[in-house]
Design an enzyme around this catalytic site. Sequence first.
Site, PDB file in Angstrom:
ATOM      1  N   GLY A  43      39.521  17.714  46.774  1.00 45.63           N
ATOM      2  CA  GLY A  43      37.971  18.283  46.847  1.00 45.63           C
ATOM      3  C   GLY A  43      37.763  19.279  47.885  1.00 45.63           C
ATOM      4  N   GLY A  45      34.342  20.856  50.558  1.00 45.12           N
ATOM      5  CA  GLY A  45      32.537  20.958  50.916  1.00 45.12           C
ATOM      6  C   GLY A  45      32.293  21.746  52.014  1.00 45.12           C
ATOM      7  N   PHE A  47      32.323  21.377  55.416  1.00 44.22           N
ATOM      8  CA  PHE A  47      32.720  22.285  56.257  1.00 44.22           C
ATOM      9  C   PHE A  47      34.117  21.187  56.529  1.00 44.22           C
ATOM     10  CE2 PHE A  47      28.141  20.299  57.473  1.00 44.22           C
ATOM     11  CZ  PHE A  47      28.031  21.707  58.637  1.00 44.22           C
ATOM     12  N   ASP A 164      23.164   5.861  53.278  1.00 44.08           N
ATOM     13  CA  ASP A 164      23.504   6.608  51.410  1.00 44.08           C
ATOM     14  C   ASP A 164      24.514   5.998  50.666  1.00 44.08           C
ATOM     15  OD1 ASP A 164      23.265   8.943  50.779  1.00 44.08           O
ATOM     16  OD2 ASP A 164      25.302  10.106  51.564  1.00 44.08           O
TER      17      ASP A 164
END
Length: 724
Positions: A43, A45, A47, A164
């Site tokens: 994975g 992203g 950051f 979240d």
Amino acid sequence: MICCLNPHCTQPNHATLAAVCPTCGTPLEHRLRGRYRPLKLIGRGGFGRTYFALDADRLNSRCVIKQFAPQTQGTKSFLKAVQLFEQEAVRLHELGEHPQIPTLLAYFEQNKYLYLVQQMVQGRTLHQEIAVQAAYSESSLRQLLEDLLPVLHFIHQHGVIHRDITPSNIIRRKVDQKPVLIDFGVAKQFSEAIRYEPGTRIGTEGYAPIEQLRSGQAYPSSDLYSLGATCLHLLTGCKPEDLYSPQEGRWLWQEYLQHQGRTINPGLAAVLNCMTKDLVSERYQTAQDVLDDLQRLPKLEGTVPGWVSNQSGSSLFAGLDRPPLSGPGQSAGLAMPITSLPPPAERAGPTSKPISQSGSEPASKPVLDSVPSRPVSQTPSSPQVSKPSSSSPAATPNSGTSSTQPSSSRSPNSGTPNSGVPSSGPATGGGWQLVQTLAGHQSWVTTVAFSAQQSVLVSGSLDDTLRIWNWQSGDLLHSLKGHARGVNDVAIDRRGQLLVSCGDDATIKVWSLGDGTLRHILKGHLRDVTAIAIGSSNLLSSASEDGTLKLWSLSQGTLIKTLPGSAGMLKTVALTDADQRLVSGGFDNTVRLWNAQTAQALKVFSGHTNTVNQVAVSPDGGIIASASKDRTVRLWNVATGALLHTLQGHTQEVNTVAFFPDGKRLVSGSSDGTLRLWSSQSGTLKETLWAHINPVHQVAVQTNGKLMASASADKTIKLWQWQG
């Protein structure tokens, strides 16, 4: 095979053991921190990246490595990202002992990058699940709620709001199909500042309630809203933003189901609507409230409940397979109590009473008129106790001579002998028999202790209270309220005059056992006090999540000495050799023997592969028994440090262990709901009691060796008597 950790590498996955990456030329890290071998990028992203890895120090067990490597540095966004990354490590450290929350294995910096290593959860996210299959049925949705609400109850009781909850942050674990809550990157402590600059948005659009999107404020009811919105997505197959009409200010999910020709139980619809109210005051305030209303719904044909209802209206959290509460996964004791949240609006009509926190009056909650008011009285057709299977560690060849399995049906737990739990054998004859069930606590019973001088038993619970019982009659003598948060351990001095308790409020309290008066409040630990032990002299020892051991004068209520403990949180402590030495255990998987006078570590007993939950010392001081999350009990020779026996057979983590007065026998209790009786000399299993339908948190043996008490997450204490 090794993976390139350069965050800018375009092809990091290679079937190579070369010294440098064939794509970018970066030197390859064959083992991060000397133990974690990155194998594959899984994975990425803005950051950082996420890698699949093997942990060489844990028999090459699978794990996940999160690498923090933002594209730009020195900006406000970068600093905020650093804060959130570190925050996720803190949250996992506090909560990861829950079986449905990933365990934090390590957090460190290497080569100017930050790394977070956590337990790997194999399975699919609910987002992936809904993308490849039809929308959830009503029974599947109810099962999901029953599985996830106890997890929210757990994190909220430890002062944390996830903020979240979405289908992407829930993984359906492959091994047991249980939902696992992940990604605590934006989770917050109640006590932390929750106001942000105008325009700041915390959470995911469509799933986050209005208070989070407007100002970043969040409450336990905010998580319940997000879970409700997630349920609407799973039930309909449509994202929440497509199910809400901003012009009308209401949800349209029921109309959507009608267009599909589907119907839903009105009671379940009322539960979902109450979870997703716009106003905080109109929503459920706690996860327990939701479960209370789910309990009133008629059972769906063909479903197998994960809990047992009883005639006294027990909490549905009795079905939660939870690790000991005196352990990792507990918060720092700084959280704002849930009772400080905005109270719900006053409503007419009767309401069901939720569990009150910290002894305060429970807040009222919305009334669901369409939910049946009568409690469900049926019980599961099959026991909820896990049994050894091909996927569980097998018992050793000499690991048992007697194992009494539970019956296929159970009567509701009415608080009478043999109720709510399968008997360990016939009513007469040899062996251990259930003779009494003590009920009354409003939450998990975490600890229990006998008085050596009287027919008195003391219990402590997550409901913040202590209860003093006459174990012969089963009568409740006193109920003591003094801890602001859950009680983790209790102990009684040898004279039977003083009772000591410790809890999540970071305090130790000394009580008069006779009249229940509070004599001392001992403060000094910075975090939850997880365990206490009273010595043969006027000495009290304590262990804490702050990583220290402390010695106190029991009569004076003063601190004598602080020992540094060991790396990580401590979960257990015991005194031995006329209070000259201490034994401790905790997060670093070791048992340590200390000189109480010099504060020096005399021996370190290594062998467990996971957290040490409790230690016990044999009456002659020659053997240490340690119960661990690795599902074993280990027996150690105090003089030589040698491992004498590894006791295997429990199918889930072992939470508690205690010696009998003769030192030749010991008993262990586990999250699998069983008590196991062992020979300390041969290490063989002598008898198995299918004691509780939920985890056993602690077991105690009375001084005559013919009576045991077991404390459980089912909110009861069971008394067992030897009938031989």
